[in-house]
Design a protein around this motif. Structure first.
Motif, PDB file in Angstrom:
ATOM      1  N   ARG A 180       0.806  -1.223   0.000  1.00 45.48           N
ATOM      2  CA  ARG A 180       0.000   0.000   0.000  1.00 45.48           C
ATOM      3  C   ARG A 180       0.840   1.274   0.000  1.00 45.48           C
ATOM      4  O   ARG A 180       0.305   2.362  -0.151  1.00 45.48           O
ATOM      5  N   GLY A 181       2.146   1.137   0.245  1.00 43.92           N
ATOM      6  CA  GLY A 181       2.992   2.316   0.365  1.00 43.92           C
ATOM      7  C   GLY A 181       2.670   3.097   1.628  1.00 43.92           C
ATOM      8  O   GLY A 181       2.801   4.315   1.673  1.00 43.92           O
ATOM      9  N   ALA A 182       2.250   2.383   2.662  1.00 44.09           N
ATOM     10  CA  ALA A 182       1.835   3.001   3.921  1.00 44.09           C
ATOM     11  C   ALA A 182       2.933   2.854   4.974  1.00 44.09           C
ATOM     12  O   ALA A 182       3.865   2.069   4.823  1.00 44.09           O
ATOM     13  N   ASP A 183       2.781   3.590   6.056  1.00 42.63           N
ATOM     14  CA  ASP A 183       3.695   3.513   7.183  1.00 42.63           C
ATOM     15  C   ASP A 183       3.370   2.258   7.994  1.00 42.63           C
ATOM     16  O   ASP A 183       2.230   2.102   8.456  1.00 42.63           O
ATOM     17  N   PRO A 184       4.341   1.367   8.182  1.00 44.05           N
ATOM     18  CA  PRO A 184       4.074   0.143   8.955  1.00 44.05           C
ATOM     19  C   PRO A 184       3.592   0.426  10.377  1.00 44.05           C
ATOM     20  O   PRO A 184       2.780  -0.323  10.918  1.00 44.05           O
ATOM     21  N   ARG A 185       4.073   1.508  10.974  1.00 48.78           N
ATOM     22  CA  ARG A 185       3.626   1.857  12.339  1.00 48.78           C
ATOM     23  C   ARG A 185       2.133   2.178  12.355  1.00 48.78           C
ATOM     24  O   ARG A 185       1.427   1.832  13.293  1.00 48.78           O
ATOM     25  N   GLU A 186       1.655   2.858  11.315  1.00 45.05           N
ATOM     26  CA  GLU A 186       0.220   3.159  11.233  1.00 45.05           C
ATOM     27  C   GLU A 186      -0.586   1.881  11.031  1.00 45.05           C
ATOM     28  O   GLU A 186      -1.653   1.719  11.619  1.00 45.05           O
ATOM     29  N   MET A 187      -0.063   0.978  10.200  1.00 44.54           N
ATOM     30  CA  MET A 187      -0.747  -0.308   9.977  1.00 44.54           C
ATOM     31  C   MET A 187      -0.816  -1.078  11.298  1.00 44.54           C
ATOM     32  O   MET A 187      -1.850  -1.668  11.622  1.00 44.54           O
ATOM     33  N   LEU A 188       0.283  -1.073  12.049  1.00 50.40           N
ATOM     34  CA  LEU A 188       0.328  -1.743  13.344  1.00 50.40           C
ATOM     35  C   LEU A 188      -0.681  -1.118  14.298  1.00 50.40           C
ATOM     36  O   LEU A 188      -1.455  -1.834  14.953  1.00 50.40           O
ATOM     37  N   ALA A 189      -0.710   0.210  14.371  1.00 50.48           N
ATOM     38  CA  ALA A 189      -1.659   0.903  15.253  1.00 50.48           C
ATOM     39  C   ALA A 189      -3.098   0.573  14.865  1.00 50.48           C
ATOM     40  O   ALA A 189      -3.955   0.365  15.745  1.00 50.48           O
TER      41      ALA A 189
END
Length: 177
Positions: A27-36
């Motif tokens: 997704r080209g997303a921040d892994p920390r945001e996905m984790l949160a």
């Protein structure tokens, strides 16, 4: 994949970390945001080791990718790797450098996950890559290996299948496991 490994807490945590890192990568997303988001959804337990892996891979991403680039054959890049392999390599490299997990376990776990979720040549590629990094860190006598996994090299079909080869070893080096 070994049934016992599938059922271990750390094995489940690695798989969950792979899910999060892969989804973020695609997704080209921040892994920390996905984790949160995963934690906030509460749909399943997010284990502490999952959090450690995702945060560690994110925090040390540049150094992990530098190590990965050094281990790849000339002409290959981290970006050219299949996403699952890239995520598994980062997880393995993080564990080798920043946890007390024995190298043989790190390599075997990455190989098992690659066998389940990636290309047929990915287990051999990850075995060779992670074993080389572990050997370089620990010395030649501590080399982990997966007996049935073929080594990846510049002439292997892995390069044709989209999985990058591991950089060629010097003449004095032992063959890749």
């Amino acid at each position: 994949m070994t049934k016992n490994r599938q059922n271990t807490t750390r094995g489940k945590a690695r798989k969950h970390a792979l899910d999060i890192l892969y989804e973020a990568d695609v997704r080209g997303a921040d892994p920390r945001e996905m984790l949160a988001d995963r934690i906030a959804l509460g749909e399943r337990t997010v284990r502490p080791f999952t959090i450690e892996i995702v945060q560690g891979v994110t925090d040390h991403g540049e150094a992990l990718d530098a190590t990965l680039r050094d281990a790849l054959a000339e002409g290959w890049s981290v970006e050219r790797m299949p996403s699952v392999d890239r995520c598994l390599a980062r997880i393995g490299l993080f564990e080798l450098a920043h946890t007390d997990t024995p190298a043989a376990i790190v390599v075997n776990e990455a190989v098992d996950l690659a066998a389940e979720y990636s290309t047929p040549t990915s287990p051999g590629f990850l075995n060779a890559l992670l074993a080389r990094v572990a050997r370089d860190r620990e010395g030649a006598e501590a080399t982990p290996a997966v007996a049935d996994a073929p080594a990846a090299d510049d002439d292997a079909p892995a390069a044709e299948a989209g999985t990058p080869p591991v950089a060629a070893q010097g003449a004095g080096d032992a063959p890749a496991p």
